[in-house]
Write an enzyme that holds these catalytic residues in place. Sequence first.
Site, mmCIF file in Angstrom:
data_model
loop_
_atom_site.group_PDB
_atom_site.id
_atom_site.type_symbol
_atom_site.label_atom_id
_atom_site.label_comp_id
_atom_site.label_asym_id
_atom_site.label_seq_id
_atom_site.Cartn_x
_atom_site.Cartn_y
_atom_site.Cartn_z
ATOM 1 N N LYS A 22 25.997 -9.465 84.085
ATOM 2 C CA LYS A 22 27.096 -9.801 83.175
ATOM 3 C C LYS A 22 27.263 -9.222 81.924
ATOM 4 O O LYS A 22 28.154 -8.454 81.460
ATOM 5 C CB LYS A 22 27.267 -11.199 83.096
ATOM 6 C CG LYS A 22 28.103 -11.681 81.976
ATOM 7 C CD LYS A 22 28.457 -13.118 81.983
ATOM 8 C CE LYS A 22 27.532 -13.955 80.774
ATOM 9 N NZ LYS A 22 27.766 -13.720 79.423
ATOM 10 N N ASN A 23 25.893 -9.228 81.074
ATOM 11 C CA ASN A 23 26.119 -8.757 79.716
ATOM 12 C C ASN A 23 25.853 -7.261 79.598
ATOM 13 O O ASN A 23 26.035 -6.557 78.516
ATOM 14 C CB ASN A 23 24.994 -9.386 79.032
ATOM 15 C CG ASN A 23 25.371 -10.864 78.922
ATOM 16 O OD1 ASN A 23 26.728 -11.382 78.994
ATOM 17 N ND2 ASN A 23 24.492 -11.870 78.583
ATOM 18 N N CYS A 116 31.623 -20.909 68.751
ATOM 19 C CA CYS A 116 31.816 -21.459 70.372
ATOM 20 C C CYS A 116 30.776 -22.402 70.451
ATOM 21 O O CYS A 116 30.223 -22.893 69.380
ATOM 22 C CB CYS A 116 31.506 -20.334 71.323
ATOM 23 S SG CYS A 116 29.796 -19.836 71.111
ATOM 24 N N ARG A 121 28.547 -17.579 65.196
ATOM 25 C CA ARG A 121 28.564 -16.557 65.793
ATOM 26 C C ARG A 121 29.592 -15.293 65.281
ATOM 27 O O ARG A 121 30.672 -14.963 66.084
ATOM 28 C CB ARG A 121 28.954 -16.401 67.317
ATOM 29 C CG ARG A 121 27.963 -17.404 68.152
ATOM 30 C CD ARG A 121 28.028 -17.373 69.698
ATOM 31 N NE ARG A 121 27.740 -16.099 70.391
ATOM 32 C CZ ARG A 121 27.783 -15.813 71.399
ATOM 33 N NH1 ARG A 121 28.328 -16.837 72.259
ATOM 34 N NH2 ARG A 121 27.468 -14.815 72.204
ATOM 35 N N ASP A 304 18.949 -17.000 76.223
ATOM 36 C CA ASP A 304 19.478 -17.193 77.287
ATOM 37 C C ASP A 304 18.695 -17.949 78.454
ATOM 38 O O ASP A 304 19.264 -18.196 79.330
ATOM 39 C CB ASP A 304 20.314 -15.849 77.993
ATOM 40 C CG ASP A 304 21.219 -15.304 77.088
ATOM 41 O OD1 ASP A 304 21.701 -16.150 76.195
ATOM 42 O OD2 ASP A 304 21.766 -14.270 77.121
ATOM 43 N N ARG A 396 31.171 -18.356 84.561
ATOM 44 C CA ARG A 396 31.324 -17.304 83.671
ATOM 45 C C ARG A 396 30.371 -16.454 84.065
ATOM 46 O O ARG A 396 30.423 -15.185 83.877
ATOM 47 C CB ARG A 396 31.342 -17.656 82.408
ATOM 48 C CG ARG A 396 32.465 -18.549 81.754
ATOM 49 C CD ARG A 396 32.360 -18.924 80.580
ATOM 50 N NE ARG A 396 32.455 -17.792 79.711
ATOM 51 C CZ ARG A 396 32.144 -17.651 78.441
ATOM 52 N NH1 ARG A 396 31.769 -18.608 77.740
ATOM 53 N NH2 ARG A 396 31.547 -16.451 77.789
HETATM 54 N N1 EPU Z 1 25.244 -12.509 64.147
HETATM 55 C C1 EPU Z 1 25.731 -12.432 62.756
HETATM 56 N N2 EPU Z 1 26.750 -11.478 62.459
HETATM 57 C C2 EPU Z 1 27.082 -10.681 63.628
HETATM 58 C C3 EPU Z 1 26.787 -10.507 64.887
HETATM 59 C C4 EPU Z 1 25.665 -11.690 65.219
HETATM 60 O O1 EPU Z 1 25.064 -13.095 62.068
HETATM 61 O O2 EPU Z 1 27.838 -9.696 63.166
HETATM 62 C C5 EPU Z 1 24.138 -13.387 64.595
HETATM 63 C C6 EPU Z 1 24.708 -14.391 65.592
HETATM 64 O O3 EPU Z 1 25.613 -15.483 65.190
HETATM 65 C C7 EPU Z 1 23.525 -15.051 66.294
HETATM 66 C C8 EPU Z 1 22.359 -13.617 66.025
HETATM 67 O O4 EPU Z 1 23.080 -12.730 65.230
HETATM 68 O O5 EPU Z 1 22.929 -15.836 65.614
HETATM 69 C C9 EPU Z 1 22.467 -12.901 67.507
HETATM 70 O O6 EPU Z 1 23.686 -12.469 68.055
HETATM 71 P P1 EPU Z 1 23.864 -11.378 68.897
HETATM 72 O O7 EPU Z 1 25.032 -10.553 68.024
HETATM 73 O O8 EPU Z 1 22.737 -10.797 69.381
HETATM 74 O O9 EPU Z 1 24.842 -12.019 70.072
HETATM 75 P P2 EPU Z 1 25.990 -11.485 71.015
HETATM 76 O O10 EPU Z 1 25.972 -10.044 71.020
HETATM 77 O O11 EPU Z 1 27.224 -12.362 70.523
HETATM 78 C C10 EPU Z 1 24.693 -11.576 73.290
HETATM 79 C C11 EPU Z 1 24.809 -12.248 74.781
HETATM 80 C C12 EPU Z 1 24.640 -13.446 74.685
HETATM 81 C C13 EPU Z 1 23.241 -13.420 74.165
HETATM 82 C C14 EPU Z 1 22.857 -13.266 72.885
HETATM 83 C C15 EPU Z 1 21.448 -12.956 72.397
HETATM 84 C C16 EPU Z 1 26.616 -10.730 75.646
HETATM 85 C C17 EPU Z 1 28.079 -10.865 76.074
HETATM 86 N N3 EPU Z 1 26.450 -11.956 75.191
HETATM 87 O O12 EPU Z 1 25.508 -12.191 72.317
HETATM 88 O O13 EPU Z 1 24.654 -13.906 75.921
HETATM 89 O O14 EPU Z 1 22.699 -14.946 74.080
HETATM 90 O O15 EPU Z 1 23.281 -11.667 72.983
HETATM 91 O O16 EPU Z 1 20.578 -12.473 73.263
HETATM 92 O O17 EPU Z 1 25.771 -9.778 75.885
HETATM 93 C C18 EPU Z 1 25.115 -15.598 77.542
HETATM 94 O O18 EPU Z 1 25.158 -14.710 78.414
HETATM 95 O O19 EPU Z 1 24.824 -16.871 77.806
HETATM 96 C C19 EPU Z 1 24.828 -15.332 76.156
HETATM 97 C C20 EPU Z 1 25.241 -16.111 75.151
#
Ligand code: EPU
Length: 417
Positions: A22-23, A116, A121, A304, A396
Amino acid sequence: MDKLIINGGKKLNGDVTVSGSKNASLPIFCATILAPGMNQISNVPFLRDINTTIKVLNSLGAQVEGNGNVVRIDTSSINSHEATYDLVKTMRASVLVLGPLLARFGQARVSLPGGCAIGARPINLHLKGLQALGAEIVLEHGYVAARCKRLKGARINFDVSTVGGTEHLMMAAATAKGETLLENAAREPEIVDLAQYLNRMGARIEGAGTDTVRIQGVTELSAANYEVMPDRIEAGTFMIAAAITGGDIRIHRMKLEHLDALAFKLQDAGIEITSRDGIVRIKAPKKVHSVNIKTRPYPGFPTDMQAQFMALMCLADGASVISENIFENRFMHVSELQRFGADITIEGNTSTVKGVKKLSGAPVMATDLRASASLILAGLAAEGTSEVTRIYHLDRGYESIEKKLAGLGADVVRVKE
Ligand code: EPU
């Protein structure tokens, strides 16, 4: 609304095949926007989040058709540069269309995703990075409005490791003028998969999978075909399903090297893991030992998998300390696991799980995707019947999970409420 009814206590045995990631699929779908033409993406899991991304692409004017796990995306007809609140609020990852729209059309308007269940996030690092590449960004009425001429390469150092941020800037920088250097980049395998797809389109990206990604901007990209990597979190969830039920299963099409941190912890807990000819066998011990985990960016223990691992620790032979270091509110499953009789206390970002002799079936409610998986795992191990409601969260991210579990001998059915 559907729910799952689980009659627990069956040892899982047999073979299961992991679906596409998915990701990895989500950013790859967004990246198709970067160039006009027909892309064929295969090994795509059949999931609600994928459908949402297709709706976003359709709303931009792209033509998308699916045939089983193969999705054909024609981005020649894109004529809108706006992703609306209705779509983005249901799936945060759709914010990743911003960079590709901006890079191809010089303008984009995308709803801010909002928080969320697992945390606030923010996307501040995505926006800061796009600004460093030369985008003008205005926040208005809950939307990000961005404009640019051609983006320009820049050196970007992330304050925190961000998967989405790294993916977003890799996409935006692919056609920027000159070189972009992403430092302190996230290293998740899904980032490598996206980089491989972008390079297939003609991008020049090196270092994806390390903390420094170097992107030489090219003047144009072209549509490409790509096969998505297997879903490592789905695979990890099946590993725990075997472990928690005292089972012995073989997992096909998984990449064990993507799950080293989980595999080491499972081995510490007494689970036997062997890999032969690309098939991974998971054999549970008589008694699972308690082990501590701390979630970390890849290659650390994945956030995750935290909820699912906690379900396993509920039945371990001692106390386990679980720290969540990625998201500030990712213990929503704890109060539901307690309904099965689990002994868990939370202090700040740390939970202490004292193993109990048995869990007993209960009605529980899913709160987010991975929390849903942990409740199913607990239900599979519990004595008696459990009912898991609000499983739209599960749909999802897990393709046909109840069918796959039933194929391994679990007694689990989906019913309409
Ligand atoms: N963060 C910030 N600012 C930003 C971006 C991120 O402060 O601009 C913080 C977030 O709030 C969080 C941390 O950095 O505390 C890490 O967030 P990240 O950006 O790495 O997460 P994401 O890209 O939003 C993806 C996966 C998530 C997974 C996380 C961490 C996808 C679509 N989602 O989210 O997957 O938990 O990386 O590995 O790739 C899931 O599949 O259930 C899921 C939540």
